[in-house]
Design a protein around this motif. Structure first.
Motif, PDB file in Angstrom:
ATOM      1  N   GLU A   1       0.593  -1.393  -0.437  1.00  0.00           N
ATOM      2  CA  GLU A   1       0.123   0.211  -0.008  1.00  0.00           C
ATOM      3  C   GLU A   1       0.704   1.538   0.134  1.00  0.00           C
ATOM      4  OE1 GLU A   1      -4.373   1.400   2.126  1.00  0.00           O
ATOM      5  OE2 GLU A   1      -2.131  -0.044   3.456  1.00  0.00           O
ATOM      6  N   LEU A   2       1.981   1.218   0.688  1.00  0.00           N
ATOM      7  CA  LEU A   2       2.539   2.307   0.630  1.00  0.00           C
ATOM      8  C   LEU A   2       3.335   2.352  -0.615  1.00  0.00           C
ATOM      9  CD1 LEU A   2       3.396   5.054   2.294  1.00  0.00           C
ATOM     10  CD2 LEU A   2       5.369   3.255   3.599  1.00  0.00           C
ATOM     11  N   GLU A   3       4.340   1.460  -1.029  1.00  0.00           N
ATOM     12  CA  GLU A   3       4.712   1.210  -2.485  1.00  0.00           C
ATOM     13  C   GLU A   3       3.727   2.158  -3.532  1.00  0.00           C
ATOM     14  OE1 GLU A   3       6.935  -1.719  -5.202  1.00  0.00           O
ATOM     15  OE2 GLU A   3       6.854  -2.323  -3.188  1.00  0.00           O
ATOM     16  N   GLU A   4       2.912   1.244  -2.969  1.00  0.00           N
ATOM     17  CA  GLU A   4       1.814   2.229  -4.277  1.00  0.00           C
ATOM     18  C   GLU A   4       1.355   4.217  -4.147  1.00  0.00           C
ATOM     19  OE1 GLU A   4      -1.879   0.278  -4.666  1.00  0.00           O
ATOM     20  OE2 GLU A   4      -0.298  -1.533  -4.762  1.00  0.00           O
ATOM     21  N   LEU A   5       1.514   4.291  -3.086  1.00  0.00           N
ATOM     22  CA  LEU A   5       1.527   5.241  -2.725  1.00  0.00           C
ATOM     23  C   LEU A   5       2.769   6.977  -3.163  1.00  0.00           C
ATOM     24  CD1 LEU A   5      -0.268   7.677  -1.626  1.00  0.00           C
ATOM     25  CD2 LEU A   5       0.398   6.921   0.747  1.00  0.00           C
ATOM     26  N   VAL A   6       3.786   5.619  -2.844  1.00  0.00           N
ATOM     27  CA  VAL A   6       4.704   6.763  -3.571  1.00  0.00           C
ATOM     28  C   VAL A   6       4.873   6.077  -5.000  1.00  0.00           C
ATOM     29  CG1 VAL A   6       7.454   6.223  -3.580  1.00  0.00           C
ATOM     30  CG2 VAL A   6       6.230   5.859  -0.877  1.00  0.00           C
ATOM     31  N   ARG A   7       4.528   5.643  -5.507  1.00  0.00           N
ATOM     32  CA  ARG A   7       4.669   5.931  -6.833  1.00  0.00           C
ATOM     33  C   ARG A   7       3.470   6.929  -7.429  1.00  0.00           C
ATOM     34  NH1 ARG A   7       7.172   1.568  -9.029  1.00  0.00           N
ATOM     35  NH2 ARG A   7       7.596  -0.565  -7.914  1.00  0.00           N
TER      36      ARG A   7
ATOM     37  N   GLU B   1      -0.515  15.428  -0.480  1.00  0.00           N
ATOM     38  CA  GLU B   1      -1.953  14.740  -0.960  1.00  0.00           C
ATOM     39  C   GLU B   1      -1.463  13.351  -0.481  1.00  0.00           C
ATOM     40  OE1 GLU B   1      -5.808  12.507  -0.631  1.00  0.00           O
ATOM     41  OE2 GLU B   1      -5.521  14.440  -0.822  1.00  0.00           O
ATOM     42  N   PHE B   2       0.003  13.368  -0.528  1.00  0.00           N
ATOM     43  CA  PHE B   2       1.008  11.749  -0.391  1.00  0.00           C
ATOM     44  C   PHE B   2       0.998  12.214   1.672  1.00  0.00           C
ATOM     45  CE2 PHE B   2       4.949  10.477   1.200  1.00  0.00           C
ATOM     46  CZ  PHE B   2       5.436   9.219   0.630  1.00  0.00           C
TER      47      PHE B   2
ATOM     48  N   ALA C   1      -0.541   8.927   3.976  1.00  0.00           N
ATOM     49  CA  ALA C   1       0.586   8.094   4.761  1.00  0.00           C
ATOM     50  C   ALA C   1       0.407   8.475   6.177  1.00  0.00           C
ATOM     51  CB  ALA C   1       1.989   8.993   4.051  1.00  0.00           C
ATOM     52  N   LEU C   2       0.322   9.663   6.446  1.00  0.00           N
ATOM     53  CA  LEU C   2      -0.057   9.593   7.763  1.00  0.00           C
ATOM     54  C   LEU C   2      -1.084   8.633   8.335  1.00  0.00           C
ATOM     55  CD1 LEU C   2       0.445  11.130  10.727  1.00  0.00           C
ATOM     56  CD2 LEU C   2      -0.969  13.153   9.704  1.00  0.00           C
ATOM     57  N   ALA C   3      -1.978   8.944   7.415  1.00  0.00           N
ATOM     58  CA  ALA C   3      -3.051   7.886   7.791  1.00  0.00           C
ATOM     59  C   ALA C   3      -3.177   6.202   7.789  1.00  0.00           C
ATOM     60  CB  ALA C   3      -4.471   7.979   6.968  1.00  0.00           C
TER      61      ALA C   3
ATOM     62  N   ALA D   1      -0.114   4.954   8.707  1.00  0.00           N
ATOM     63  CA  ALA D   1       1.054   4.828   9.802  1.00  0.00           C
ATOM     64  C   ALA D   1      -0.048   5.073  11.140  1.00  0.00           C
ATOM     65  CB  ALA D   1       1.825   6.204   9.730  1.00  0.00           C
ATOM     66  N   ARG D   2      -1.073   6.036  10.829  1.00  0.00           N
ATOM     67  CA  ARG D   2      -1.920   5.386  11.969  1.00  0.00           C
ATOM     68  C   ARG D   2      -3.026   4.238  12.421  1.00  0.00           C
ATOM     69  NH1 ARG D   2      -3.933  12.475  11.789  1.00  0.00           N
ATOM     70  NH2 ARG D   2      -2.493  12.610  13.108  1.00  0.00           N
ATOM     71  N   ASN D   3      -2.902   3.594  11.047  1.00  0.00           N
ATOM     72  CA  ASN D   3      -3.540   2.755  10.925  1.00  0.00           C
ATOM     73  C   ASN D   3      -2.549   1.673  11.449  1.00  0.00           C
ATOM     74  OD1 ASN D   3      -5.787   3.863  10.382  1.00  0.00           O
ATOM     75  ND2 ASN D   3      -5.847   3.967   8.377  1.00  0.00           N
ATOM     76  N   HIS D   4      -1.513   1.057  11.015  1.00  0.00           N
ATOM     77  CA  HIS D   4      -0.430  -0.036  11.027  1.00  0.00           C
ATOM     78  C   HIS D   4      -0.527   0.113  12.491  1.00  0.00           C
ATOM     79  CE1 HIS D   4      -1.008   0.387   7.278  1.00  0.00           C
ATOM     80  NE2 HIS D   4      -1.045  -1.402   7.401  1.00  0.00           N
ATOM     81  N   LYS D   5      -0.360   0.591  13.695  1.00  0.00           N
ATOM     82  CA  LYS D   5       0.089   0.904  15.224  1.00  0.00           C
ATOM     83  C   LYS D   5      -0.580  -0.095  15.282  1.00  0.00           C
ATOM     84  CE  LYS D   5       0.675   5.959  16.135  1.00  0.00           C
ATOM     85  NZ  LYS D   5      -0.366   6.602  16.848  1.00  0.00           N
TER      86      LYS D   5
END
Length: 55
Positions: free
Chosen positions: A25-31, A42-43, A47-49, A51-55
């Motif tokens: 998911e993060l890789e797709e966002l970076v791309r 927007e990135f 990305a913050l969302a 990070a918050r969801n993966h705690k």
């Protein structure tokens, strides 16, 4: 290899050296931000969302 793919491979290699992995998911966002499909703002929001969801 295009510049985005090269940048992604280099970043992933650096992360692996540090013992870290990037999620799909993060890789797709970076791309998306590298390709200009989304703004830097927007990135950062997404990305913050993530990070918050993966705690």
């Amino acid at each position: 290899m295009d510049r985005i793919e090269k940048a992604m491979q280099q970043a992933k290699a650096s992360l692996r050296i540090s013992g870290l992995e990037i999620t799909q998911e993060l890789e797709e966002l970076v791309r998306a931000v590298l390709a200009g499909a989304i703004s830097e703002e927007e990135f950062q929001k997404q990305a913050l969302a993530l990070a918050r969801n993966h705690k």
